[in-house]
Design a protein around this motif. Structure first.
Motif, PDB file in Angstrom:
ATOM      1  N   THR A 144      16.905  -4.531  47.944  1.00  0.00           N
ATOM      2  CA  THR A 144      17.309  -3.816  46.845  1.00  0.00           C
ATOM      3  C   THR A 144      17.291  -4.975  45.721  1.00  0.00           C
ATOM      4  O   THR A 144      16.920  -4.477  44.543  1.00  0.00           O
ATOM      5  CB  THR A 144      18.953  -3.359  47.099  1.00  0.00           C
ATOM      6  OG1 THR A 144      18.542  -2.478  48.057  1.00  0.00           O
ATOM      7  CG2 THR A 144      19.544  -2.634  45.924  1.00  0.00           C
TER       8      THR A 144
ATOM      9  N   HIS B 268      21.027  -3.732  57.452  1.00  0.00           N
ATOM     10  CA  HIS B 268      21.797  -3.414  56.257  1.00  0.00           C
ATOM     11  C   HIS B 268      22.369  -4.133  55.211  1.00  0.00           C
ATOM     12  O   HIS B 268      22.152  -4.105  54.060  1.00  0.00           O
ATOM     13  CB  HIS B 268      22.806  -2.447  56.606  1.00  0.00           C
ATOM     14  CG  HIS B 268      23.429  -1.468  55.613  1.00  0.00           C
ATOM     15  ND1 HIS B 268      24.327  -2.037  54.927  1.00  0.00           N
ATOM     16  CD2 HIS B 268      23.216  -0.413  54.880  1.00  0.00           C
ATOM     17  CE1 HIS B 268      24.981  -1.230  54.159  1.00  0.00           C
ATOM     18  NE2 HIS B 268      24.192  -0.141  53.982  1.00  0.00           N
TER      19      HIS B 268
ATOM     20  N   VAL C 140      17.430   1.389  60.585  1.00  0.00           N
ATOM     21  CA  VAL C 140      19.059   1.263  60.626  1.00  0.00           C
ATOM     22  C   VAL C 140      19.637   2.371  61.252  1.00  0.00           C
ATOM     23  O   VAL C 140      20.694   2.412  62.183  1.00  0.00           O
ATOM     24  CB  VAL C 140      19.568   0.804  59.456  1.00  0.00           C
ATOM     25  CG1 VAL C 140      21.265   1.025  59.490  1.00  0.00           C
ATOM     26  CG2 VAL C 140      19.310  -0.734  59.031  1.00  0.00           C
ATOM     27  N   ARG C 141      19.289   3.451  60.723  1.00  0.00           N
ATOM     28  CA  ARG C 141      19.708   4.713  61.395  1.00  0.00           C
ATOM     29  C   ARG C 141      19.393   5.051  62.951  1.00  0.00           C
ATOM     30  O   ARG C 141      20.119   5.822  63.711  1.00  0.00           O
ATOM     31  CB  ARG C 141      19.107   6.136  60.489  1.00  0.00           C
ATOM     32  CG  ARG C 141      19.761   6.006  58.959  1.00  0.00           C
ATOM     33  CD  ARG C 141      19.620   7.316  58.484  1.00  0.00           C
ATOM     34  NE  ARG C 141      17.960   7.695  58.250  1.00  0.00           N
ATOM     35  CZ  ARG C 141      17.250   7.402  57.174  1.00  0.00           C
ATOM     36  NH1 ARG C 141      17.943   6.684  56.213  1.00  0.00           N
ATOM     37  NH2 ARG C 141      15.927   7.678  57.300  1.00  0.00           N
TER      38      ARG C 141
ATOM     39  N   ARG D 208      15.937   1.233  56.186  1.00  0.00           N
ATOM     40  CA  ARG D 208      16.898   2.396  56.305  1.00  0.00           C
ATOM     41  C   ARG D 208      16.818   3.293  57.533  1.00  0.00           C
ATOM     42  O   ARG D 208      17.821   3.598  58.262  1.00  0.00           O
ATOM     43  CB  ARG D 208      17.194   3.065  54.945  1.00  0.00           C
ATOM     44  CG  ARG D 208      17.701   2.168  53.666  1.00  0.00           C
ATOM     45  CD  ARG D 208      17.659   2.738  52.517  1.00  0.00           C
ATOM     46  NE  ARG D 208      18.246   2.027  51.557  1.00  0.00           N
ATOM     47  CZ  ARG D 208      18.142   2.389  50.327  1.00  0.00           C
ATOM     48  NH1 ARG D 208      17.563   3.408  50.022  1.00  0.00           N
ATOM     49  NH2 ARG D 208      18.804   1.863  49.369  1.00  0.00           N
ATOM     50  N   ARG D 209      15.558   3.603  57.655  1.00  0.00           N
ATOM     51  CA  ARG D 209      15.159   4.146  58.804  1.00  0.00           C
ATOM     52  C   ARG D 209      15.571   3.675  59.977  1.00  0.00           C
ATOM     53  O   ARG D 209      16.052   4.203  61.165  1.00  0.00           O
ATOM     54  CB  ARG D 209      13.911   4.842  58.782  1.00  0.00           C
ATOM     55  CG  ARG D 209      13.423   6.054  59.738  1.00  0.00           C
ATOM     56  CD  ARG D 209      12.088   6.588  59.618  1.00  0.00           C
ATOM     57  NE  ARG D 209      11.241   5.622  59.760  1.00  0.00           N
ATOM     58  CZ  ARG D 209      10.632   5.402  61.232  1.00  0.00           C
ATOM     59  NH1 ARG D 209      11.316   6.291  61.943  1.00  0.00           N
ATOM     60  NH2 ARG D 209       9.584   4.520  61.568  1.00  0.00           N
TER      61      ARG D 209
ATOM     62  N   LEU E 131      12.020  -0.588  51.973  1.00  0.00           N
ATOM     63  CA  LEU E 131      13.397  -0.568  51.908  1.00  0.00           C
ATOM     64  C   LEU E 131      13.574   0.879  52.629  1.00  0.00           C
ATOM     65  O   LEU E 131      14.509   0.816  53.543  1.00  0.00           O
ATOM     66  CB  LEU E 131      13.841  -0.615  50.688  1.00  0.00           C
ATOM     67  CG  LEU E 131      15.514  -0.249  50.311  1.00  0.00           C
ATOM     68  CD1 LEU E 131      16.244  -1.530  51.309  1.00  0.00           C
ATOM     69  CD2 LEU E 131      15.989  -0.216  48.914  1.00  0.00           C
ATOM     70  N   ASP E 132      12.804   1.897  52.456  1.00  0.00           N
ATOM     71  CA  ASP E 132      12.985   3.162  53.165  1.00  0.00           C
ATOM     72  C   ASP E 132      12.763   3.142  54.636  1.00  0.00           C
ATOM     73  O   ASP E 132      13.760   3.430  55.500  1.00  0.00           O
ATOM     74  CB  ASP E 132      12.196   4.192  52.626  1.00  0.00           C
ATOM     75  CG  ASP E 132      12.586   4.596  51.279  1.00  0.00           C
ATOM     76  OD1 ASP E 132      13.716   4.326  50.992  1.00  0.00           O
ATOM     77  OD2 ASP E 132      11.749   5.253  50.562  1.00  0.00           O
TER      78      ASP E 132
ATOM     79  N   GLY F 291      18.514  -5.167  53.779  1.00  0.00           N
ATOM     80  CA  GLY F 291      18.601  -4.187  52.673  1.00  0.00           C
ATOM     81  C   GLY F 291      19.168  -4.535  51.463  1.00  0.00           C
ATOM     82  O   GLY F 291      18.516  -4.279  50.403  1.00  0.00           O
TER      83      GLY F 291
END
Length: 327
Positions: A139, A131, A178-179, A175-176, A171-172, A135
């Motif tokens: 970004t 992140h 990371v979740r 993030r997935r 990037l998506d 990330g």
């Protein structure tokens, strides 16, 4: 009586009975032996061997049970014990074996707890680095591509916009990941919201229909219990998407007498045998960490059900007024 003297006594009884029969029975042996006498002798020998085998089977039965338990015991399914009856060497051997199983199960539970805590800590660290480092870097790249795209002329602008879309998709995906590594919604909004988010994301990416059923009167659960419930649901859904060839998955979380039960059921092909792969073994490790029970049932063309039952102390069983149930 020790095992040696028990076997000796059994053989003494058989041989003594055979000797007494020969002494007092009206049977004589001729020289040479006639046919009827030979038949009687062979019959008596057969009776003696059968009686000896039956008595030995009875005397050694506890050792047979112990051997079968040794070949089937699994520390991820604790609680298997042999009844401790009588006294002597056999009973002492069974008591020692049960005590050894108790120590091994306790050590396995403690080591599993340490491994799982270290695993979650490492996942949290990796998620934080993804992140904060990857990330944020992606970004910044995305913003730079957007500025360059706004100032560029065709056909360079189209290529920059394409690179921008690729970067946004990456990037998506970060993030997935990371979740999946560390569900922040579990810490922020609680178990029900985390499971709702998990099943929604699963339905979107796997293309399966997910039916949710969450009780509204769940007892208060500690952080580790909620994390185990979330991870088991995550692994069961992953297995359903990869191996079950299913179209529909049901996820339920309900309150039972003194326990909380999580159930994930798919309508896939099933196997008839619950194969213990790495995923199921990992779920069993997590169940062992909480002293919970995990049952995996599957049958040909009937799908697979993963059922996790976590006991809840009586002091924690008073319901609290949470938000309404999710269907």
């Amino acid at each position: 009586m020790s095992l040696f003297w028990r076997i000796f006594a059994l053989n003494a009884v058989v041989l003594g009975s055979a000797t007494a029969l020969l002494l007092w029975a009206p049977v004589t042996v001729s020289v040479p032996v006639v046919l009827t006498e030979a038949v009687i002798l062979v019959g008596g020998l057969a009776v003696m061997l059968v009686a000896n085998a039956a008595l030995l089977r009875i005397g050694l039965a506890p050792l047979d049970r112990l051997t079968r338990l040794m070949t089937t015991v699994d520390l991820l399914r604790p609680g298997h014990r042999l009844p401790e009856q009588g006294s002597g060497e056999t009973a002492e051997l069974i008591r020692t074996f049960n005590a050894m199983l108790e120590r091994l199960e306790q050590e396995r539970a403690a080591s599993s707890a340490r491994v799982l805590l270290a695993q979650e800590s490492e996942r949290r660290r990796i998620a934080q680095e993804l992140h904060d480092e990857i990330g944020q870097t992606m970004t910044a790249v995305l913003l730079s591509l957007k500025r360059a795209s706004d100032e560029a002329d065709e056909p360079l602008r189209g290529e920059l916009q394409q690179a921008q879309e690729i970067t946004r998709g990456s990037l998506d995906e970060v993030r997935r990941l990371v979740r999946r590594l560390r569900p922040g919604v579990l810490d922020d909004l609680g178990l029900i919201s985390a499971l709702t988010s998990l099943t929604t994301e699963f339905a979107t990416h796997a293309g399966l229909r997910v039916v949710r059923s969450f009780d509204s009167d769940l007892p208060p659960l500690d952080q580790q219990t909620e994390l185990v419930l979330y991870r088991v649901a995550q692994e069961a859904l992953t297995n359903a998407a990869r191996h079950a060839d299913a179209d529909r998955v049901e996820v339920s979380l309900c309150r039972t007498d003194g326990a909380v039960t999580l159930s994930i059921t798919d309508d896939g092909r099933g196997t008839g045998i619950a194969h213990e792969g790495a995923g199921i073994r990992g779920m069993r490790e997590r169940a062992l960490f909480l002293g919970a029970s995990l049952d995996v049932t599957t049958g040909p063309q009937t799908g697979t059900q993963v059922r996790l039952t976590i006991p809840v102390p009586a002091s924690d069983s008073t319901p609290t007024p949470p938000p309404g149930s999710s269907k």
